[in-house]
Structure formats: C-alpha cells, structure tokens
Design an enzyme around this catalytic site. Sequence first.
Site, PDB file in Angstrom:
ATOM      1  N   HIS A 150       0.817  -1.215   0.000  1.00  0.00           N
ATOM      2  CA  HIS A 150       0.000   0.000   0.000  1.00  0.00           C
ATOM      3  C   HIS A 150       0.854   1.270   0.000  1.00  0.00           C
ATOM      4  CE1 HIS A 150      -3.439   2.459   0.286  1.00  0.00           C
ATOM      5  NE2 HIS A 150      -4.193   1.691   1.038  1.00  0.00           N
ATOM      6  N   ASP A 377     -10.162  -6.199 -19.454  1.00  0.00           N
ATOM      7  CA  ASP A 377     -10.300  -7.302 -20.410  1.00  0.00           C
ATOM      8  C   ASP A 377      -8.935  -7.665 -20.985  1.00  0.00           C
ATOM      9  OD1 ASP A 377     -10.894  -8.990 -22.503  1.00  0.00           O
ATOM     10  OD2 ASP A 377     -12.169  -7.566 -23.576  1.00  0.00           O
TER      11      ASP A 377
END
Length: 431
Positions: A150, A377
């Site tokens: 993070h 995608d």
Amino acid sequence: MEITSSTMVKPVCSVPHPLVGEKVPLTVFDRAAADAFIPTVLVYPGPAPSNEAVKEGLLKAITAYPHLAGRLALDDHGRRFLHVNNEGVFLIEATVPVDLADVLVDGRMAADVEDPYPTIPEESFGVALLQIQLNRYRCDGLVVGICSHHQAADGHSMSMFFTAWATAVREGKDFTTPTPFLDRARTSVPRSTPTPVFNHRSLEFTCGDRDAYAVVPMDRIKNLTVHFTAEFVADLKARVGARCSTFQCLLAHVWKKITAARELKPEEFTKVRVAVNCRGRASPPVPMDFFGNMVLWAFPRLQVRDVLSSSYGGVVGAIRDAVARIDDEYVQSFVDFGGVADANGEELVATAAAAGTMFCPDAEVDSWLGFRFHQLDFGTGAPSAFIPPDLPIEGLMIFVPSRKANGGVDLFMAVAEEHVAAFEEIIYSLD
C-alpha cells in the site's frame, strides 16, 4: 494446486525509465497508508489468454510504473524510501486440477481453497512490492491473484496499473503504455512556513490517545457478501430526496443497518472512516493519473439515535459534509504537518488497525466503485469476478461494482458473529 514456476519478472527496454536508480522518499501520504500488502483477485473464465501473453503484457505495463518493480528500504536516518532499482515483480504460475465453477461460491473462492495469491510477506523491506500468481484451471479459466504494497500505491493508482496491464495484453505488440504522472514530491510541498491547523497526529497517525478498540479471535469475525440490485440503489436514491452518489446512499443505508444490528445505546456516538481521493482536492490539483498515494479520510459522526431516526437524506448529508471538509485547506494542513515532522526527524506511524480489531460502534469503508471492469479485459472478456481478500477487521466494508448485473453493487463486509443474523435480516429493509 501445483506451483509450476516462480520467477522475478524484470522490465526489459532499450532505454531504462528515467526514475530507475532513484531513491524516492516516501511522502506524508505514503506514510499515512497501511504498511501492508493488499491482496486482490481477478477471475477470468475460460478460454482465458495464455500465461505467456499475460506475462508479456505485464512486462510492457510495468515499464511505465517503475516504482512497482522497486523495493522499500531505509536511509541512513532510518526513514523509508522507495528504491526504484528495477529488481522486478515476483511472479508465480500454478495449475489447479478443477474447474472454476467448482471453487467459486457467490462471487468468492470456496473456504477450503488455497489462497490464489502469493503468500503475503511478513516483512516489507527488500521484497517485491508487486507479487502476482497466475492460477490456471482445468477449464482453461485463469485466476489472477495480486498482492501490492500500500505504501507504493493507493487503490486508484493500482486500478490504473491493472487497466494498463489488461490493455497491453489485449492490444499486443502495438500497444504503447500511457505514461502516468510520477512526481511524488509534487503532492507534498509544505508552505514556506509549514502551518498545520488540524489534528493530524490523532487522525491520520497514532499518538497514543486514539480510540481503543477491542481485539478478538479471528473466528469471531465473519465475512459477508451482500448484493444490491440497480433497482434497490434507485429506490435508495429516491428516498434521499436530493442528488447523491451510489456510494453515499449505500453507505447511509449500511450505516443504519449495522448500527441497528449492533443494538447500541441511543446516546452513544458512532462514526465511519471514509477514504477520500485528494488528487482533485489539493490546490493546485494533482493530475488524476498520478501514481502513488493521495488518500485521506473523512469521519462522519452521529449519535446512534440520529443514525437510526434520521431520514436517508439526513445521514447522506452528514456523510457529504464530512467528506467536504477534506478540502484544499485540509490537504495543505496535512502536507504542512508532514513537513514539520520531517524537520523534527519525527517517525510517523499510520493508524492502521490490527487483524481481529472490533471497530464497533464505528466502521470503516472503502469504495472500489471506480473500477471499470470492461477495461480489465485481457482479450477474451472482462473478469467475471473481482474478489477482495477476507476482511480481518470487524466493521470494515468495501463496495465493488457487481458482476451479477449491470448497475448493481456488491458489499463485502466483516461483521461480528453475534450481529450477523440481525444484520442479514434487516439489510434489504428500507423501513
């Protein structure tokens, strides 16, 4: 599951990125982020692209995001920095001798399935900041498990990287990865005389007198998945009576329901820690394609009686007002606070909760509603599921666009076992 290979994938290009070799100090926003690896999972039904195609796209994408191929390290004063040393991304390939349909249960991996992402490192220093596991199933489905640190990047940044990676796989050799904004120093420029005016020492960082939450055995915290249809969200917005976002109306609703399920005393106060993207709130604004950390938190706070008795519009108003207070003045005050801490050589420790923490009577929320699944995608269709990890902190919730129906939202939430039945009974009630 059988591990077939593990390797360190390093960007290869004729001209190294200008940042390669740099030792980039952590900004005050980086230091406010959790010192932790955050796992996420993307599920692609078969036939999914080959591992080779996915790896080639990864190599291309990572060249534009050199921090992810670097390492966390300490300088001579014991302060953290990102060493952009091009050591690479850790990549595991595994085969799983079952079909995806055998292990996906209500949008989550079945409880008895091995973690589909790399083992989370116990230490942050010297290890790959981005670690990926490609799990190939018998049906030729692909589950991509990702762990990213993070302090290298927030959720907005990682969504940019995921999109670049997916596009590189889909477009192939002709794709040129867009260059994100990488100037971390630009986000944290104190005034000539740093003048923090808010209490950042007890909000973004620990100071010894923050809320003392109980810590319990992990088996007392249950992870729930709640699906809100587009029609349900529309009904909620109608009840608010004014324009509001999907996130605001759903947070108001869940805050009401978890407060009721907990059976708190009417005079008790409850608050929600709300993540706020500060890129557009700074003055001057930081470009939205900035890659790094630039998140702070708002804290809407009400008495229990007001959460339960107020209209949806009233609770949404409290959330909106708290978020609005994270404005350019607040952001600059936070940056100035970091400047004063640096000048004094002060080590700052983020207010990250430990596993097993019970936030009750409070809560924490993060929104991943900005994810655009069609952009993820790899060339054979968008992922059929986007799975966050099991949440180890009671009261922690994440909103994610639903993969079940267009316009719907999935809520992943950690709830204390003694409140699960009541919460599930009332979560769809608009009374």
